[in-house]
Design an enzyme around this catalytic site. Structure first.
Site, mmCIF file in Angstrom:
data_model
loop_
_atom_site.group_PDB
_atom_site.id
_atom_site.type_symbol
_atom_site.label_atom_id
_atom_site.label_comp_id
_atom_site.label_asym_id
_atom_site.label_seq_id
_atom_site.Cartn_x
_atom_site.Cartn_y
_atom_site.Cartn_z
ATOM 1 C CG HIS A 94 62.642 45.766 -8.529
ATOM 2 N ND1 HIS A 94 62.581 45.482 -7.181
ATOM 3 C CD2 HIS A 94 61.987 44.757 -9.147
ATOM 4 C CE1 HIS A 94 61.892 44.375 -6.987
ATOM 5 N NE2 HIS A 94 61.523 43.907 -8.173
ATOM 6 C CG HIS A 102 59.694 40.652 -8.556
ATOM 7 N ND1 HIS A 102 59.509 41.998 -8.362
ATOM 8 C CD2 HIS A 102 58.441 40.109 -8.493
ATOM 9 C CE1 HIS A 102 58.223 42.275 -8.206
ATOM 10 N NE2 HIS A 102 57.557 41.139 -8.284
ATOM 11 C CB CYS A 109 64.986 43.119 -5.902
ATOM 12 S SG CYS A 109 66.078 44.548 -6.062
#
Length: 355
Positions: free
Chosen positions: A318, A330, A270
């Protein structure tokens, strides 16, 4: 004397029977208890597809926390390695300078030996040109003093470098140990993921198909919403050219696989994706989510513009790249490639405007 004797214990047949029945009852109770705790009562219940998905999602999130910590430790270890190499280069240069100074001192000592170590007063008396000799002796003395001072300075610098290099070695060793600990943690998480996948594998074909259809329906709805934020329109709404370039890069990476620790160009985790997107735009971001959130100006969710970094979970584990209309690009986890998703897919924690 007989009055003080203890009465003799007598066991009747009825008493023996009661004792036997009591022992048998205890044995049965023990057997029942053992069955309740060690038999079927201790077996793990069969998980529903929704429960399995929730378990897998939780394990992926835990693994991502460990991955971000690992990424940070690796970044620090690499920085320590660079410092060590710089210190080694500096030490080599200083050592070379010291060796040159030592060689010059050795030459002076050899010259004195060849002159027989004669006292300067006698050399002055025996010299055919006293003035020239005095000039030369004065020059040699000045040179000797300068050289001695130079050697002392080099030695001092070399000691400092050795101390710094030793400190860097200790730091690097510590970070290497930390990386090993994080790798062990990731291995544990991988084991949990394998267990969850085993549960998924035991689901019936119909249950898996139902879950897949629900996932495809969610993604179709997301894709429909994203149509309003195509690459061109999203970039046009970005606050500046660098944010627009980052958004455009992220669109080109849709479908790329998620790989632990990857920063592109063909696979990402990520924070690796957001780092690569801004690297393509000429902006250097830190490696980890918990560092990236401090790399720009914090903005509220209502202020979001394409190119902003959006963060999730209380531990900031994240990150995605906002593209407008409540959507982001993402790298989710190993089960899914780089894709568009709604911000509401995970608990929102904050946002940063980088450029």
């Amino acid at each position: 004397m007989a009055a003080h004797r203890k009465p003799r214990s007598r066991t009747t047949a009825a008493g023996a029977g009661r004792t036997a029945r009591t022992a048998w009852t205890i044995a049965l109770a023990g057997a029942a208890t053992a069955t309740g705790f060690d038999g079927t009562g201790h077996a793990e219940p069969q998980l529903t597809p929704a429960q399995v998905k929730a378990k897998v999602d939780k394990l992926y999130q835990e693994a991502e926390v460990a991955t971000e910590k690992y990424n940070g430790a690796r970044e620090k270890a690499e920085a320590a390695g660079r410092r060590i190499r710089a210190l080694q280069d500096e030490a080599a240069r200083k050592t070379q300078k010291l060796n040159a100074a030592r060689e010059a001192l050795g030459s002076m000592a050899a010259a004195q030996y060849r002159d027989g170590g004669v006292d300067p007063a006698f050399q002055l008396a025996l010299s055919s040109d006293p003035d020239r000799y005095l000039d030369g002796a004065e020059f040699a003395e000045r040179a000797g003093n300068r050289q001695a001072a130079s050697v002392a300075e080099v030695r001092r610098q070399l000691r400092e470098i050795e101390q710094l290099r030793g400190a860097a070695r200790v730091e690097l060793k510590s970070l290497t140990s930390r990386q090993a600990e994080l790798r062990r943690h990731k291995k544990t998480i991988t084991g949990k993921l394998d267990e969850a996948r085993a549960h998924l594998a035991r689901l019936t074909g119909g249950e898996r198909a139902l879950d897949d259809r629900a996932d495809r329906a969610d993604r179709s709805a997301s894709a429909a919403r994203t149509a309003l934020a195509a690459p061109g329109s999203a970039a046009a709404q970005a606050p500046n050219a660098r944010a627009a370039a980052a958004v455009s890069y992220a669109y080109t990476k849709l479908g790329s696989p998620y790989v632990w620790g990857a920063t592109g160009p063909n696979a990402f985790d990520c924070s690796g994706l957001t780092q690569a997107a801004y690297r393509a735009a000429g902006v250097s971001l830190p490696r980890t989510t918990y560092s990236q959130i401090g790399a720009g100006r914090r903005v509220s969710r209502s202020e979001l513009l394409p190119g902003d970094l959006v963060f999730f979970y209380s531990g900031i584990s994240h990150v995605g790249l906002y593209i407008g209309n409540g959507q982001m690009i993402h790298a989710p986890n190993p089960s899914a490639p780089v894709r568009v998703a709604p911000l509401d897919e995970m608990p929102f924690a904050g946002a940063t405007r980088v450029a």
